[in-house]
Design an enzyme around this catalytic site. Structure first.
Site, PDB file in Angstrom:
ATOM      1  CD  GLN A 164      -0.047   0.753   1.003  1.00 45.46           C
ATOM      2  OE1 GLN A 164       0.264   0.571   2.169  1.00 45.46           O
ATOM      3  NE2 GLN A 164       0.851   0.985   0.050  1.00 45.46           N
ATOM      4  CG  LEU A 165      -4.526   5.246  -2.570  1.00 39.37           C
ATOM      5  CD1 LEU A 165      -4.375   6.359  -1.539  1.00 39.37           C
ATOM      6  CD2 LEU A 165      -3.765   5.590  -3.854  1.00 39.37           C
TER       7      LEU A 165
ATOM      8  CB  ALA B 267      -2.305  -0.263  -9.964  1.00 35.66           C
TER       9      ALA B 267
ATOM     10  CB  THR C  18       1.539  -2.450  -6.804  1.00 37.65           C
ATOM     11  OG1 THR C  18       1.077  -3.619  -6.117  1.00 37.65           O
ATOM     12  CG2 THR C  18       0.369  -1.483  -6.989  1.00 37.65           C
TER      13      THR C  18
ATOM     14  CB  THR D  33       4.498   5.376  -9.748  1.00 36.25           C
ATOM     15  OG1 THR D  33       5.733   5.079  -9.090  1.00 36.25           O
ATOM     16  CG2 THR D  33       4.655   5.003 -11.213  1.00 36.25           C
ATOM     17  CG  ASP D  34       8.458   7.469  -7.092  1.00 31.93           C
ATOM     18  OD1 ASP D  34       7.554   6.610  -7.112  1.00 31.93           O
ATOM     19  OD2 ASP D  34       9.482   7.344  -6.392  1.00 31.93           O
TER      20      ASP D  34
ATOM     21  CE1 TYR E  66       3.763  -0.164 -10.667  1.00 37.58           C
ATOM     22  CE2 TYR E  66       5.619   1.325 -10.349  1.00 37.58           C
ATOM     23  CZ  TYR E  66       4.317   0.956 -10.064  1.00 37.58           C
ATOM     24  OH  TYR E  66       3.564   1.703  -9.206  1.00 37.58           O
TER      25      TYR E  66
ATOM     26  CE  LYS F 227       0.722   3.261 -11.663  1.00 37.79           C
ATOM     27  NZ  LYS F 227      -0.634   2.889 -11.163  1.00 37.79           N
TER      28      LYS F 227
ATOM     29  CD1 TRP G 131       9.281   5.704  -3.196  1.00 40.01           C
ATOM     30  CD2 TRP G 131      10.497   5.963  -1.328  1.00 40.01           C
ATOM     31  NE1 TRP G 131      10.604   5.785  -3.557  1.00 40.01           N
ATOM     32  CE2 TRP G 131      11.373   5.940  -2.436  1.00 40.01           C
ATOM     33  CE3 TRP G 131      11.028   6.135  -0.064  1.00 40.01           C
ATOM     34  CZ2 TRP G 131      12.752   6.057  -2.313  1.00 40.01           C
ATOM     35  CZ3 TRP G 131      12.410   6.267   0.071  1.00 40.01           C
ATOM     36  CH2 TRP G 131      13.257   6.215  -1.049  1.00 40.01           C
TER      37      TRP G 131
END
Length: 278
Positions: free
Chosen positions: A22-23, A63, A65, A100-101, A124, A128, A146
């Protein structure tokens, strides 16, 4: 010449890894002319293909995910998220790496900024964070959170499907973050690169924040779906990997690109999907 972009930094040969996601799809729109590489084109656990040729900018999206899957297969996740980033850096071009957060433990109750110390609680998140280090010095490390978009599997698309099939959906209410539309993140990434802002860590996430339950309710409201949200705890959901309870990201950099509110992102995503409140 293929995968060439003309812009503020002149003519650049740009490659997007993970272009099937999607990104990746959003970045190919934000960087028209970029060359998209799917997993079939380049499995990033392997060195770059020799036929790739010279590259001026790498947008490294490929990645692992699957957050829960990484708990069961941490070495496989690391091969993608750490080894894959190292292979992307081996191309020798400036690099944008997306993180990522989940590199944070979620113990704060105010937004995480770039200078906050990471403390990932999941396999995960650890892969990252190690991937950030593997990016090297000539890299923008973009932390976001998110993500959702008009392609691939994501929370918004899943809620649209479930909301059309069910009267009630159980969603966790004890995790708070910034749901970020990939179209807005891709535009901010283009702004970051074109402005020639310094390498290093950048927090680029949607304005505003909410819980997963609140996001689900917003999806149903915007889409006109008569589905209720039953709020549950993370413990009730029982996922293998721990998630941060609070992972709102903000930038402390004065020149950081600013993303629209997550609700605007949701509306933009639903518009791309042709979903309207009737």
């Amino acid at each position: 010449m293929e995968h060439v972009i003309t812009g503020p930094l002149g003519t650049r040969r740009v490659v997007v890894t993970g272009a099937g996601g999607q990104l990746g799809a959003a970045l190919l729109e934000a960087f028209p002319g970029a060359r998209g590489l799917t997993r079939e084109d380049w499995d990033v656990t392997q060195p770059p293909p020799a036929a790739l040729g010279p590259v001026d900018l790498v947008l490294h999206v490929a990645a692992w995910t699957d957050v829960d899957g990484a708990e069961a297969e941490p070495q496989e996740a690391a091969a993608v998220n750490v080894g894959g980033t190292q292979h992307a850096a081996d191309l020798g071009a400036p690099l944008v790496v997306f993180s990522t957060d989940y590199v944070f433990d979620g113990c704060k109750r105010e937004p995480y900024v770039e200078s906050d110390a990471p403390n990932p609680q999941s396999a995960y998140g650890r892969t990252k964070l190690h991937g950030e280090a593997a990016a090297g010095e000539a890299a923008w490390v973009v932390r976001s959170s998110w993500l959702f978009g008009w392609t691939s599997r994501n929370f918004v698309r899943t809620m649209l499907q479930l909301g059309a099939e069910r009267d009630e959906v159980a969603v966790v209410e004890d995790q708070r973050g910034c749901p970020t539309f990939v179209g807005h993140l891709a535009a901010a990434t283009r702004e970051l690169v074109d402005a020639g802002l310094p390498y290093g860590v950048w927090h680029l996430a949607a304005d505003g924040d909410c819980t997963w339950a609140e996001l689900a309710e917003a999806v149903f409201e915007e889409a006109g779906l008569a589905c209720r949200v039953r709020r549950i705890t993370s413990e009730e959901l029982g996922r293998p990997a721990p998630r941060p309870a609070y992972s709102v990201l903000r930038s402390e950099r004065p020149d950081a690109p600013v993303l629209p509110h997550w609700r605007e992102g949701l509306r933009a995503c639903l518009d791309r999907l042709g979903v309207h409140n009737s």
